[in-house]
Design a protein around this motif. Structure first.
Motif, PDB file in Angstrom:
ATOM      1  N   ALA A   1       0.878  -1.178   0.000  1.00 56.06           N
ATOM      2  CA  ALA A   1       0.000   0.000   0.000  1.00 56.06           C
ATOM      3  C   ALA A   1       0.910   1.221   0.000  1.00 56.06           C
ATOM      4  O   ALA A   1       2.141   1.100  -0.045  1.00 56.06           O
ATOM      5  N   ASP A   2       0.329   2.403   0.028  1.00 55.83           N
ATOM      6  CA  ASP A   2       1.128   3.619   0.177  1.00 55.83           C
ATOM      7  C   ASP A   2       1.432   3.811   1.656  1.00 55.83           C
ATOM      8  O   ASP A   2       0.516   3.845   2.494  1.00 55.83           O
ATOM      9  N   LEU A   3       2.717   3.966   1.977  1.00 56.36           N
ATOM     10  CA  LEU A   3       3.170   3.942   3.360  1.00 56.36           C
ATOM     11  C   LEU A   3       4.001   5.169   3.702  1.00 56.36           C
ATOM     12  O   LEU A   3       4.586   5.806   2.812  1.00 56.36           O
ATOM     13  N   VAL A   4       4.073   5.461   4.993  1.00 53.27           N
ATOM     14  CA  VAL A   4       5.025   6.437   5.523  1.00 53.27           C
ATOM     15  C   VAL A   4       6.103   5.655   6.263  1.00 53.27           C
ATOM     16  O   VAL A   4       5.802   4.906   7.196  1.00 53.27           O
ATOM     17  N   MET A   5       7.357   5.802   5.835  1.00 47.44           N
ATOM     18  CA  MET A   5       8.455   5.040   6.436  1.00 47.44           C
ATOM     19  C   MET A   5       8.802   5.612   7.805  1.00 47.44           C
ATOM     20  O   MET A   5       9.053   6.809   7.963  1.00 47.44           O
ATOM     21  N   LEU A   6       8.825   4.735   8.820  1.00 45.94           N
ATOM     22  CA  LEU A   6       9.107   5.136  10.191  1.00 45.94           C
ATOM     23  C   LEU A   6      10.494   4.718  10.659  1.00 45.94           C
ATOM     24  O   LEU A   6      11.092   5.376  11.511  1.00 45.94           O
ATOM     25  N   TYR A   7      11.003   3.602  10.117  1.00 45.29           N
ATOM     26  CA  TYR A   7      12.278   3.064  10.595  1.00 45.29           C
ATOM     27  C   TYR A   7      12.915   2.237   9.492  1.00 45.29           C
ATOM     28  O   TYR A   7      12.218   1.588   8.713  1.00 45.29           O
ATOM     29  N   SER A   8      14.235   2.284   9.427  1.00 44.46           N
ATOM     30  CA  SER A   8      14.981   1.497   8.446  1.00 44.46           C
ATOM     31  C   SER A   8      16.063   0.697   9.153  1.00 44.46           C
ATOM     32  O   SER A   8      16.612   1.129  10.170  1.00 44.46           O
ATOM     33  N   SER A   9      16.367  -0.480   8.605  1.00 48.33           N
ATOM     34  CA  SER A   9      17.441  -1.300   9.173  1.00 48.33           C
ATOM     35  C   SER A   9      18.795  -0.617   9.029  1.00 48.33           C
ATOM     36  O   SER A   9      19.719  -0.925   9.775  1.00 48.33           O
ATOM     37  N   GLU A  10      18.897   0.318   8.069  1.00 46.97           N
ATOM     38  CA  GLU A  10      20.117   1.130   7.936  1.00 46.97           C
ATOM     39  C   GLU A  10      20.026   2.242   8.977  1.00 46.97           C
ATOM     40  O   GLU A  10      19.790   3.410   8.669  1.00 46.97           O
ATOM     41  N   GLU A  11      20.216   1.841  10.239  1.00 52.17           N
ATOM     42  CA  GLU A  11      19.892   2.718  11.359  1.00 52.17           C
ATOM     43  C   GLU A  11      20.737   3.989  11.390  1.00 52.17           C
ATOM     44  O   GLU A  11      20.235   5.080  11.694  1.00 52.17           O
ATOM     45  N   THR A  12      22.014   3.874  11.063  1.00 53.73           N
ATOM     46  CA  THR A  12      22.912   5.029  11.156  1.00 53.73           C
ATOM     47  C   THR A  12      22.504   6.131  10.187  1.00 53.73           C
ATOM     48  O   THR A  12      22.351   7.294  10.564  1.00 53.73           O
ATOM     49  N   ALA A  13      22.303   5.741   8.933  1.00 55.16           N
ATOM     50  CA  ALA A  13      21.940   6.729   7.913  1.00 55.16           C
ATOM     51  C   ALA A  13      20.440   6.978   7.876  1.00 55.16           C
ATOM     52  O   ALA A  13      19.991   8.029   7.400  1.00 55.16           O
ATOM     53  N   GLY A  14      19.656   6.013   8.370  1.00 52.09           N
ATOM     54  CA  GLY A  14      18.201   6.156   8.332  1.00 52.09           C
ATOM     55  C   GLY A  14      17.649   6.187   6.922  1.00 52.09           C
ATOM     56  O   GLY A  14      16.705   6.920   6.630  1.00 52.09           O
ATOM     57  N   ILE A  15      18.253   5.373   6.047  1.00 52.42           N
ATOM     58  CA  ILE A  15      17.880   5.405   4.630  1.00 52.42           C
ATOM     59  C   ILE A  15      17.409   4.021   4.177  1.00 52.42           C
ATOM     60  O   ILE A  15      17.927   2.993   4.611  1.00 52.42           O
ATOM     61  N   GLY A  16      16.423   4.009   3.307  1.00 55.30           N
ATOM     62  CA  GLY A  16      15.992   2.789   2.633  1.00 55.30           C
ATOM     63  C   GLY A  16      15.983   3.058   1.139  1.00 55.30           C
ATOM     64  O   GLY A  16      15.610   4.149   0.699  1.00 55.30           O
ATOM     65  N   TYR A  17      16.401   2.077   0.363  1.00 51.37           N
ATOM     66  CA  TYR A  17      16.492   2.261  -1.088  1.00 51.37           C
ATOM     67  C   TYR A  17      15.300   1.599  -1.776  1.00 51.37           C
ATOM     68  O   TYR A  17      14.939   0.463  -1.470  1.00 51.37           O
ATOM     69  N   VAL A  18      14.716   2.343  -2.697  1.00 48.80           N
ATOM     70  CA  VAL A  18      13.466   1.924  -3.337  1.00 48.80           C
ATOM     71  C   VAL A  18      13.624   1.927  -4.848  1.00 48.80           C
ATOM     72  O   VAL A  18      14.215   2.847  -5.420  1.00 48.80           O
ATOM     73  N   GLU A  19      13.075   0.895  -5.485  1.00 50.07           N
ATOM     74  CA  GLU A  19      13.035   0.830  -6.951  1.00 50.07           C
ATOM     75  C   GLU A  19      11.612   1.120  -7.410  1.00 50.07           C
ATOM     76  O   GLU A  19      10.661   0.473  -6.971  1.00 50.07           O
ATOM     77  N   THR A  20      11.467   2.090  -8.311  1.00 50.74           N
ATOM     78  CA  THR A  20      10.142   2.539  -8.753  1.00 50.74           C
ATOM     79  C   THR A  20       9.885   2.211 -10.219  1.00 50.74           C
ATOM     80  O   THR A  20       9.125   2.905 -10.883  1.00 50.74           O
ATOM     81  N   ARG A  21      10.496   1.142 -10.711  1.00 53.32           N
ATOM     82  CA  ARG A  21      10.386   0.814 -12.128  1.00 53.32           C
ATOM     83  C   ARG A  21       8.941   0.642 -12.578  1.00 53.32           C
ATOM     84  O   ARG A  21       8.567   1.045 -13.678  1.00 53.32           O
TER      85      ARG A  21
END
Length: 325
Positions: free
Chosen positions: A188-208
């Motif tokens: 669904a459409d989500l608001v990201m609250l937490y990422s496993s990349e805790e230090t940078a707080g970044i998640g990588y997404v592919e929108t193809r």
């Protein structure tokens, strides 16, 4: 009891969703009932050619998230009841079929019939209609199969005890907290609250699937939300995040999202497209993310941009329709 109003300020309409969930036992022990509004008063008016909507959302504990659209989608044109009438309606938009039907009617009138009152032209007409109907049925069965595969995909959701349980996409509701793992698509459409990349707080997404781009796009967690979510995961209270989320109502603009989170202390945290995870995109090069569901089903941006299945008419058919007239 609390209420909050969102208005359009050029960026779109707004609605308020409670980010705090409560556990309530029912027939389904895995169900989450979310604090959402039970009444919605919508007012529409025109201002300078633009549309303005004001939503009053009244928060009431224990109410299930039935105010918003379900996450189950359907792209099929027909069902068991509508197939025959709807398919015939579409086929008789071809004037050639109407022409031969008129000829068949005329053939049963003895005074003008040259076939002894027998509608002989009806045999080839029914054959043509049947072949076209079978072709349309096969295409629509493929759509039903694709919809079922999409609706039954699995994702991890946090239950009333803070545990991760696996549920189908069609069971996701606005207000749910879910965990999406690497290489999984967002349900669904989500608001990201937490990422496993805790230090940078970044998640990588592919929108193809959304825009055709294969390069990965970074999504960033808001620091305060990330810290609270991490603490909630550790204490198994992530589903009880005490905050209010205000955002736009569903719209088709995939590169736009505006909203904010309000905490009991009165502090506000702004949200934008950098925290938005859209249905149709997938998580890459990130172990997992935890997110909050804001738009579901046909209110998600990918579905709002989908035109749906439409009848197909070739150039030759359009030319024949003109010639028959």
């Amino acid at each position: 009891m609390a209420s909050e109003t969102g208005e359009v300020n050029g960026s779109g309409e707004k609605q308020t969703i409670s980010a705090q969930s409560t556990a309530k036992r029912g027939t389904d022990p895995n169900s989450i009932q979310v604090e959402l509004t039970t009444t919605k008063k919508a007012q529409q008016e025109s201002q300078g050619g633009g549309e303005k909507r004001c939503f009053d959302l009244q928060i009431q504990k224990g109410e299930q998230a039935t105010l918003f659209m379900k996450n189950k989608i359907s792209t099929a044109k027909y069902n068991v009841i509508t197939f025959l009438p709807k398919n015939l309606w579409e086929q008789f938009h071809k004037l050639a079929n109407v022409y031969f039907l008129v000829i068949a009617v005329m053939q049963v009138i003895p005074q003008i019939s040259i076939t002894d009152g027998q509608p002989l032209i009806l045999v080839p007409l029914v054959l043509v209609l049947a072949i076209s109907a079978i072709k349309d049925l096969i295409e629509d069965l493929k759509r039903h199969k694709s919809d079922n595969e999409e609706n039954t995909k699995k994702v991890l959701r946090y239950d009333q005890n803070g545990n991760e349980i696996e549920v189908g996409w069609q069971d996701i509701k606005v207000g749910d907290f879910i965990k999406v793992r690497n290489d999984e698509f967002f349900p669904a459409d989500l608001v990201m609250l937490y990422s496993s990349e805790e230090t940078a707080g970044i998640g990588y997404v592919e929108t193809r699937n959304l825009d055709g781009e294969t390069n990965l796009k970074p999504k960033k967690v808001e620091k305060k939300l990330g810290a609270l979510t991490k603490e909630g995961v550790e204490k198994k209270t992530v589903h009880k995040l005490d905050a209010m989320l205000t955002c736009q109502v569903p719209n088709e603009r995939i590169y736009e999202f505006n909203g904010f989170v309000t905490f009991p202390s009165g502090d506000k945290v702004a949200l934008n497209v950098d925290q938005m995870l859209l249905r149709g995109s997938s998580l890459r090069n990130t172990d997992f993310v935890i997110a909050f569901v804001v738009y579901t089903g046909h209110e998600s941006k990918i579905m709002l941009n989908s035109s749906g299945a439409k009848p197909k008419h070739s150039r030759i058919e359009r030319t024949m329709n003109k010639q028959i007239i």
